[in-house]
Design a protein around this motif. Structure first.
Motif, PDB file in Angstrom:
ATOM      1  N   ILE A   4       0.832  -1.201   0.000  1.00 40.87           N
ATOM      2  CA  ILE A   4       0.000   0.000   0.000  1.00 40.87           C
ATOM      3  C   ILE A   4       0.871   1.256   0.000  1.00 40.87           C
ATOM      4  N   VAL A   5       2.064   1.142   0.543  1.00 37.49           N
ATOM      5  CA  VAL A   5       2.987   2.277   0.586  1.00 37.49           C
ATOM      6  C   VAL A   5       3.947   2.257  -0.598  1.00 37.49           C
ATOM      7  N   LEU A   6       4.550   1.100  -0.857  1.00 37.25           N
ATOM      8  CA  LEU A   6       5.611   1.033  -1.863  1.00 37.25           C
ATOM      9  C   LEU A   6       5.099   1.244  -3.285  1.00 37.25           C
ATOM     10  N   MET A   7       3.946   0.691  -3.600  1.00 34.90           N
ATOM     11  CA  MET A   7       3.441   0.830  -4.972  1.00 34.90           C
ATOM     12  C   MET A   7       3.206   2.293  -5.357  1.00 34.90           C
ATOM     13  N   PRO A   8       2.418   3.046  -4.584  1.00 30.86           N
ATOM     14  CA  PRO A   8       2.232   4.458  -4.960  1.00 30.86           C
ATOM     15  C   PRO A   8       3.502   5.284  -4.802  1.00 30.86           C
ATOM     16  N   ALA A 185      -5.151   5.667 -11.941  1.00 27.57           N
ATOM     17  CA  ALA A 185      -6.313   4.813 -11.680  1.00 27.57           C
ATOM     18  C   ALA A 185      -5.907   3.523 -10.971  1.00 27.57           C
ATOM     19  N   ILE A 186      -4.782   2.949 -11.374  1.00 22.66           N
ATOM     20  CA  ILE A 186      -4.302   1.713 -10.746  1.00 22.66           C
ATOM     21  C   ILE A 186      -3.935   1.954  -9.288  1.00 22.66           C
ATOM     22  N   VAL A 187      -3.280   3.087  -9.024  1.00 17.22           N
ATOM     23  CA  VAL A 187      -2.898   3.423  -7.645  1.00 17.22           C
ATOM     24  C   VAL A 187      -4.132   3.549  -6.764  1.00 17.22           C
ATOM     25  N   ILE A 197      -2.600   9.667  -1.835  1.00 18.34           N
ATOM     26  CA  ILE A 197      -1.926  10.806  -1.193  1.00 18.34           C
ATOM     27  C   ILE A 197      -0.409  10.621  -1.244  1.00 18.34           C
ATOM     28  N   ILE A 198       0.052   9.397  -0.960  1.00 15.55           N
ATOM     29  CA  ILE A 198       1.489   9.101  -1.057  1.00 15.55           C
ATOM     30  C   ILE A 198       1.968   9.323  -2.489  1.00 15.55           C
ATOM     31  N   PHE A 199       1.163   8.896  -3.428  1.00 24.09           N
ATOM     32  CA  PHE A 199       1.461   9.054  -4.855  1.00 24.09           C
ATOM     33  C   PHE A 199       1.651  10.530  -5.209  1.00 24.09           C
ATOM     34  N   LEU A 200       0.745  11.379  -4.722  1.00 26.32           N
ATOM     35  CA  LEU A 200       0.819  12.814  -5.010  1.00 26.32           C
ATOM     36  C   LEU A 200       2.046  13.459  -4.368  1.00 26.32           C
ATOM     37  N   GLY A 221      16.941   6.322  -1.939  1.00 28.70           N
ATOM     38  CA  GLY A 221      17.188   6.540  -0.516  1.00 28.70           C
ATOM     39  C   GLY A 221      15.931   6.370   0.317  1.00 28.70           C
ATOM     40  N   VAL A 222      14.774   6.555  -0.317  1.00 27.88           N
ATOM     41  CA  VAL A 222      13.512   6.382   0.395  1.00 27.88           C
ATOM     42  C   VAL A 222      13.336   4.941   0.874  1.00 27.88           C
ATOM     43  N   LEU A 223      14.009   4.019   0.216  1.00 24.40           N
ATOM     44  CA  LEU A 223      13.970   2.617   0.631  1.00 24.40           C
ATOM     45  C   LEU A 223      15.214   2.228   1.425  1.00 24.40           C
ATOM     46  N   LEU A 224      16.366   2.741   0.998  1.00 29.08           N
ATOM     47  CA  LEU A 224      17.629   2.355   1.629  1.00 29.08           C
ATOM     48  C   LEU A 224      17.741   2.853   3.068  1.00 29.08           C
ATOM     49  N   LEU A 225      17.374   4.106   3.307  1.00 30.40           N
ATOM     50  CA  LEU A 225      17.525   4.670   4.650  1.00 30.40           C
ATOM     51  C   LEU A 225      16.701   3.916   5.693  1.00 30.40           C
TER      52      LEU A 225
END
Length: 233
Positions: A4-8, A185-187, A197-200, A221-225
């Protein structure tokens, strides 16, 4: 659910941001010219070796993707000297990226077998279906990867020519807009308004590299940190 977080998040950082940038800059597909892929053997070997080593190395590290391996491999390529060197550099990058992706696929499989840790989406899927890896099965998968890599080489050349001619017939701006609408639409469909909202939020962050003239890979870095902080806590 992390999806739900990573996809958008990644759709906004690396997908929608590029589409919007293309729309704002009125990007167009340049004329496609068919020519032979010529690269000196020493540079071909360097691209293969550097890409393969980088792909093999990052396959053991959590959160580090083959994209970062491609960046590492690019460090071996000198900056532009003249027009011919620039052309060779661009072609060598293609070779190194191919080597990094192939090596990453193989060593991600080996990492799953040896340390029982998933280092790619494919390995997560493989582990989730309950396959117990052994030496024979790993060897079989590696043989399959090699065969598919060879077949994909010829398929890429064949379909690349077709797609190049086909894409020139489309209005690129309308194509980007259509993909952007579909992605949005997929998000919303799969992650709801929270994901939207995360997508935006991710979109303007993903657009920064294009205007700041830096590499988009830094957005990883959003994933690595978080992974680093989780590992050391």
């Amino acid at each position: 659910d992390s999806g739900i977080v990573l996809m958008p998040l990644f759709s906004g950082l690396f997908g929608a941001s590029m589409l919007i940038t293309s729309l704002l800059t009125h990007s167009e597909i340049p004329p496609q010219i068919e020519e032979e892929f010529e690269l000196p053997i020493n540079r071909t070997l360097r691209g293969i070796i550097s890409g393969s080593l980088a792909g093999a190395m990052v396959a053991w590290l959590p959160g580090v993707t083959s994209t970062i391996a491609s960046v590492l491999a690019r460090l071996t390529i000198r900056d532009r000297i003249n027009e011919m060197e620039l052309e060779y550099n661009n072609k060598e990058i293609i070779v190194s990226i191919s080597g990094a992706n192939t090596a990453n696929a193989i060593y991600s499989l080996i990492a799953l077998y040896i340390i029982n840790k998933t280092r790619s989406g494919a390995m997560v899927a493989l582990k989730s279906i309950g396959i117990n890896l052994n030496a024979s099965l790993v060897l079989l998968f590696i043989i399959i990867i090699v065969i598919v890599s060879i077949l994909s080489y010829f398929a890429t050349i064949y379909f690349g020519k077709i797609s190049g001619e086909l894409l020139q017939k489309f209005n690129y701006s309308k194509l980007c807009l259509g993909v952007l609408i579909g992605l949005t639409a997929i998000v919303i469909l799969f992650t709801g308004w929270f994901g939207f909202i995360i997508f935006l939020i991710a979109i303007p962050i993903g657009m920064i590299p294009s205007y700041a003239k830096i590499r988009r890979v830094h957005a990883m870095g959003v994933l690595l940190l978080p992974l680093i902080l989780y590992s050391i806590k």
